[in-house]
Each structure stands twice: as structure tokens, then as C-alpha cells.
Design a protein around this motif. Sequence first.
Motif, PDB file in Angstrom:
ATOM      1  N   SER A 170      -7.980   0.045  -7.649  1.00  0.00           N
ATOM      2  CA  SER A 170      -7.736   0.126  -6.199  1.00  0.00           C
ATOM      3  C   SER A 170      -7.613   1.767  -5.985  1.00  0.00           C
ATOM      4  O   SER A 170      -6.858   2.412  -6.717  1.00  0.00           O
ATOM      5  CB  SER A 170      -6.448  -0.877  -5.948  1.00  0.00           C
ATOM      6  OG  SER A 170      -6.470  -1.960  -5.552  1.00  0.00           O
ATOM      7  N   TRP A 221      -8.847   0.546  -0.170  1.00  0.00           N
ATOM      8  CA  TRP A 221      -8.225  -0.255   0.885  1.00  0.00           C
ATOM      9  C   TRP A 221      -8.040   0.663   2.111  1.00  0.00           C
ATOM     10  O   TRP A 221      -7.122   1.634   2.259  1.00  0.00           O
ATOM     11  CB  TRP A 221      -6.833  -0.653   0.338  1.00  0.00           C
ATOM     12  CG  TRP A 221      -7.116  -1.338  -0.882  1.00  0.00           C
ATOM     13  CD1 TRP A 221      -6.810  -1.129  -2.254  1.00  0.00           C
ATOM     14  CD2 TRP A 221      -7.314  -2.815  -0.946  1.00  0.00           C
ATOM     15  NE1 TRP A 221      -7.013  -2.110  -2.856  1.00  0.00           N
ATOM     16  CE2 TRP A 221      -7.416  -3.157  -2.235  1.00  0.00           C
ATOM     17  CE3 TRP A 221      -7.335  -3.801   0.200  1.00  0.00           C
ATOM     18  CZ2 TRP A 221      -7.414  -4.591  -2.460  1.00  0.00           C
ATOM     19  CZ3 TRP A 221      -7.531  -5.161  -0.125  1.00  0.00           C
ATOM     20  CH2 TRP A 221      -7.745  -5.600  -1.500  1.00  0.00           C
ATOM     21  N   ARG A 244       0.555   3.886  -2.716  1.00  0.00           N
ATOM     22  CA  ARG A 244      -0.017   5.603  -2.590  1.00  0.00           C
ATOM     23  C   ARG A 244       0.982   6.479  -2.973  1.00  0.00           C
ATOM     24  O   ARG A 244       0.638   7.683  -3.671  1.00  0.00           O
ATOM     25  CB  ARG A 244       0.103   5.757  -0.857  1.00  0.00           C
ATOM     26  CG  ARG A 244      -0.960   5.157  -0.329  1.00  0.00           C
ATOM     27  CD  ARG A 244      -1.180   5.648   1.285  1.00  0.00           C
ATOM     28  NE  ARG A 244      -0.090   5.576   2.065  1.00  0.00           N
ATOM     29  CZ  ARG A 244       0.083   4.382   2.911  1.00  0.00           C
ATOM     30  NH1 ARG A 244      -0.431   3.460   2.939  1.00  0.00           N
ATOM     31  NH2 ARG A 244       1.483   4.204   3.555  1.00  0.00           N
ATOM     32  N   SER A 300      -4.857   1.508   4.341  1.00  0.00           N
ATOM     33  CA  SER A 300      -3.910   2.066   3.611  1.00  0.00           C
ATOM     34  C   SER A 300      -4.290   3.539   3.799  1.00  0.00           C
ATOM     35  O   SER A 300      -3.382   4.306   3.976  1.00  0.00           O
ATOM     36  CB  SER A 300      -4.010   1.859   2.095  1.00  0.00           C
ATOM     37  OG  SER A 300      -3.254   2.665   1.369  1.00  0.00           O
ATOM     38  N   HIS A 315     -11.162  -4.022   3.096  1.00  0.00           N
ATOM     39  CA  HIS A 315     -11.292  -3.322   1.910  1.00  0.00           C
ATOM     40  C   HIS A 315     -12.971  -3.163   1.830  1.00  0.00           C
ATOM     41  O   HIS A 315     -13.537  -3.961   2.573  1.00  0.00           O
ATOM     42  CB  HIS A 315     -11.056  -3.616   0.636  1.00  0.00           C
ATOM     43  CG  HIS A 315     -11.735  -5.117   0.003  1.00  0.00           C
ATOM     44  ND1 HIS A 315     -11.370  -6.512   0.351  1.00  0.00           N
ATOM     45  CD2 HIS A 315     -12.782  -4.943  -0.509  1.00  0.00           C
ATOM     46  CE1 HIS A 315     -12.316  -7.255  -0.259  1.00  0.00           C
ATOM     47  NE2 HIS A 315     -13.191  -6.442  -0.581  1.00  0.00           N
ATOM     48  N   THR A 340      -6.086   3.820  -2.680  1.00  0.00           N
ATOM     49  CA  THR A 340      -5.373   3.820  -1.541  1.00  0.00           C
ATOM     50  C   THR A 340      -4.798   4.932  -0.687  1.00  0.00           C
ATOM     51  O   THR A 340      -4.259   5.006   0.314  1.00  0.00           O
ATOM     52  CB  THR A 340      -3.915   3.120  -1.835  1.00  0.00           C
ATOM     53  OG1 THR A 340      -3.253   3.947  -3.235  1.00  0.00           O
ATOM     54  CG2 THR A 340      -3.903   1.713  -2.177  1.00  0.00           C
ATOM     55  N   TRP A 375       0.693  -1.243   0.031  1.00  0.00           N
ATOM     56  CA  TRP A 375       0.082  -0.038   0.064  1.00  0.00           C
ATOM     57  C   TRP A 375       0.870   1.300  -0.100  1.00  0.00           C
ATOM     58  O   TRP A 375       0.529   2.437  -0.712  1.00  0.00           O
ATOM     59  CB  TRP A 375      -0.965   0.141   1.197  1.00  0.00           C
ATOM     60  CG  TRP A 375      -2.230  -0.812   0.972  1.00  0.00           C
ATOM     61  CD1 TRP A 375      -2.875  -1.169  -0.084  1.00  0.00           C
ATOM     62  CD2 TRP A 375      -2.554  -1.843   2.271  1.00  0.00           C
ATOM     63  NE1 TRP A 375      -3.878  -2.032   0.469  1.00  0.00           N
ATOM     64  CE2 TRP A 375      -3.652  -2.447   1.837  1.00  0.00           C
ATOM     65  CE3 TRP A 375      -2.242  -1.894   3.528  1.00  0.00           C
ATOM     66  CZ2 TRP A 375      -4.667  -3.500   2.252  1.00  0.00           C
ATOM     67  CZ3 TRP A 375      -2.999  -2.835   3.997  1.00  0.00           C
ATOM     68  CH2 TRP A 375      -4.074  -3.625   3.647  1.00  0.00           C
TER      69      TRP A 375
END
Length: 394
Positions: free
Chosen positions: A49, A307, A31, A310, A282, A51, A27
Motif C-alpha cells: 500500500s 490509495w 501516511r 489518501s 485504489h 498512501t 489512511w
Amino acid sequence: MTVTVGLRPEQLVDPGLHATGDPHEVWRWMRAHAPVHHHEAGDLPAFWSLTRYTDIRSVYRDPGTFSSARGVLLRPVAMGEDPGGGTTLALTDPPRHKALRGLMADWFSTRAVRELEGYMRDAIRAVLARAVEQGTCDFVHDIAGRISLYVIGRILGVPPKDHEDLFRWTNEAFLAHTSLAAHHRFMAYFVDLMDQRLEHPTDDLVTSLVHGTIDGEPLTEEEILLNCENLVGATENGRLALAGGMLALLEHPGELRRLREDRSLLPGAGEEILRWTSSATHSMRTVTTPTVVRGQRIEAGERVVVWVPSGNRDEEIFDHADRFDIGRAPNRHIALAAGEHFCIGSTLARAEMRILLTEILDTVGRIELNGPVVRLRSIHVAGPESIPLSLAGR
């Protein structure tokens, strides 16, 4: 785009990473380098996704664009869509979500939780006393799991004599990583309880669901049963937050000493535990209309996965994000979601955490690990599956 050797976003859908690896390392890279990342379809459907904290929070706060009605968890393609879609509190959008929430909200209000505190304290004292008497326990199963289940059982109207049956059935489902809706004895029990409350209403949440209406229409039997299943299933997040909190304090003995020496840190400790554990790994949404996130166009019908752990370690939001600090302030974590789907049990979760920590500090003199900690193999929920402890009273 080059990914650091050994780090691949696709690892996030491997339960083994969450059990024995370090998803935070993945993660952290995402990011910085791929905060919006597309995952190709495989056993799981294709999805995007997210993050970063600000993106996750924006998704939570925009149910019009990011719908919950088609499911909020990644499921293998072969399983099809979630059968609770458009039915349960977690899997509905406004305006139905708000109406359904209204049937349940009074049972999780500040006043209701305050009235439950005596029961919670008695239940916590009982499980702690049993563990101290035995000298060893599995904190996840013997303490955190029972507390979470007993409390939701009381709210739903499950008689105390049946709490252990309910606890056993939920454990069977959790350990098998299957839905409670597939556990026949669990569902049969709630069919019977629903029928009882239909004929003999009492002061509990099942009665509210059985006799409640939305737009003048009663809920169907399926809606009632799936919402009961959803509420009991949410106790897995509760147990993991409680257990993860205990583990965090044991792994950071300096913070445990701070808490013993200064009880005014209790509320902040609870918030930091929620941020640190982030037991809901998640949450998924389905895009209803084309949208753009950080310059990336996402089409209607595509899935977006946020997520949560994260977001709660995002360096742009939290100073020293990878440090467990019970005095952290401010602490605007999103462990309990945000917006329309902000956790209905948030006040209850905080009360359980506060009372449990207080009772441990008051009654347990020694508490230490007594074996290896086992973490869950799951991409849906995060935390310890087993924490063997030895403990003694004061």
C-alpha cells in the motif's frame, strides 16, 4: 510498530469500512506511520500500500516500472488475473497504450466536449425537470447515473432509444458488483453494434474502434468489446463524482451558499469535488523491475496499490486537507490519475460537473436530503449508492 487501537491497515480491504466506517482515519495513520505497508496474501494477493501523494503520483508517472497490463484493481486470488490485461485502455502500457488512446482521443478532446455541451445540457435539464416534477428522487440513480450513461452512450454511438436499456444493464452489473463483461445482454448488444458499424460506418467511437488499426493491424473483436465495456464501466466513477459532489455541497451548506452567490467559483468547485470524492478508491500496478520506495525495496512481480483518496488528503500537499473548500487554490489533486493513464475523459467529467451544477443553481430552488444516505460497500470505487432528495423548482 504499534497501531492505534481500532486502526489496522488490513481494514482497507474490508468493504464494510468504506460503507459505514471512516477509511480516512486509517489512511491518515498510515501516511504518518506506514506510508509503504505490506499486506500479506489472503483472499486477495499480497500487495504493498502507498498512501502519500508524492509516491502515488510517481507510480502513475512511471509505467515502465509500474505496469498496468496485469490488472489495475485488486481481485480475489480465486478469480485469477483480469481478462482485459494488455487489451483495454486501462490495462495496457506504452507503446500500445498510446496507440490505443489515439483511436479514442478525438472523442474526448476539448473540441468534441464543447460540441457535446448542448446535448449534455438538454439531458441534464430533462432529468432535473422530471425530478422536480416528482418532488423527490434518488440523486445517484435518477440524475447522476443517467447523465453519465446517456453521454457515454452518445459518444459510443448507442441510439437514444437504447439508452434506457444500457442504463438498466449497467445498473444491474454495478449493484451486483460484477463486471459488465459478464452481463450477456450488454455484451450481445455491443457485438451487434460492432457488426453494424463494420458494414455501415458512422460518426462515433465504436466506428473508430472497428475500423482503427494499431501497427497496421485491426483490433480484434475481443479488444473492441472489452474497450467498450471499459468505457461504459467508467461511468460508475462519473456518477459517483457527480453524486458525491452534490452530497458534499448539501453537507457543507456554507459552500453551497458561496457557489450560489459567486458563479466564478464553479471551476474551482468542480476540482474540489473531484479531490474530495476521489471516486476511484485504489489503483494497482505490478512492478516490472526491483525498485525502492521510501527506503523499502519492492521486488519485480509484486503488486503495488495506490490509495487515491489518501493522496488527495495528504497534509504535505493540501492545506487543511480535511476541509471541503470550493475556493481551494492551487488544487493539484490526482483524482483523475496522472501521466500516461491520466483520465481520457477528464475534460468530459469537468464539463458534466459544471453544467450539472449550473442547471441546479438555475432551476432548483430547494434541494435537501430526504432520508439516510447509503454508501457503497466497495474497495474499488467510493461514494454514495443512494441519496434520497426532496426538491422543488424556482
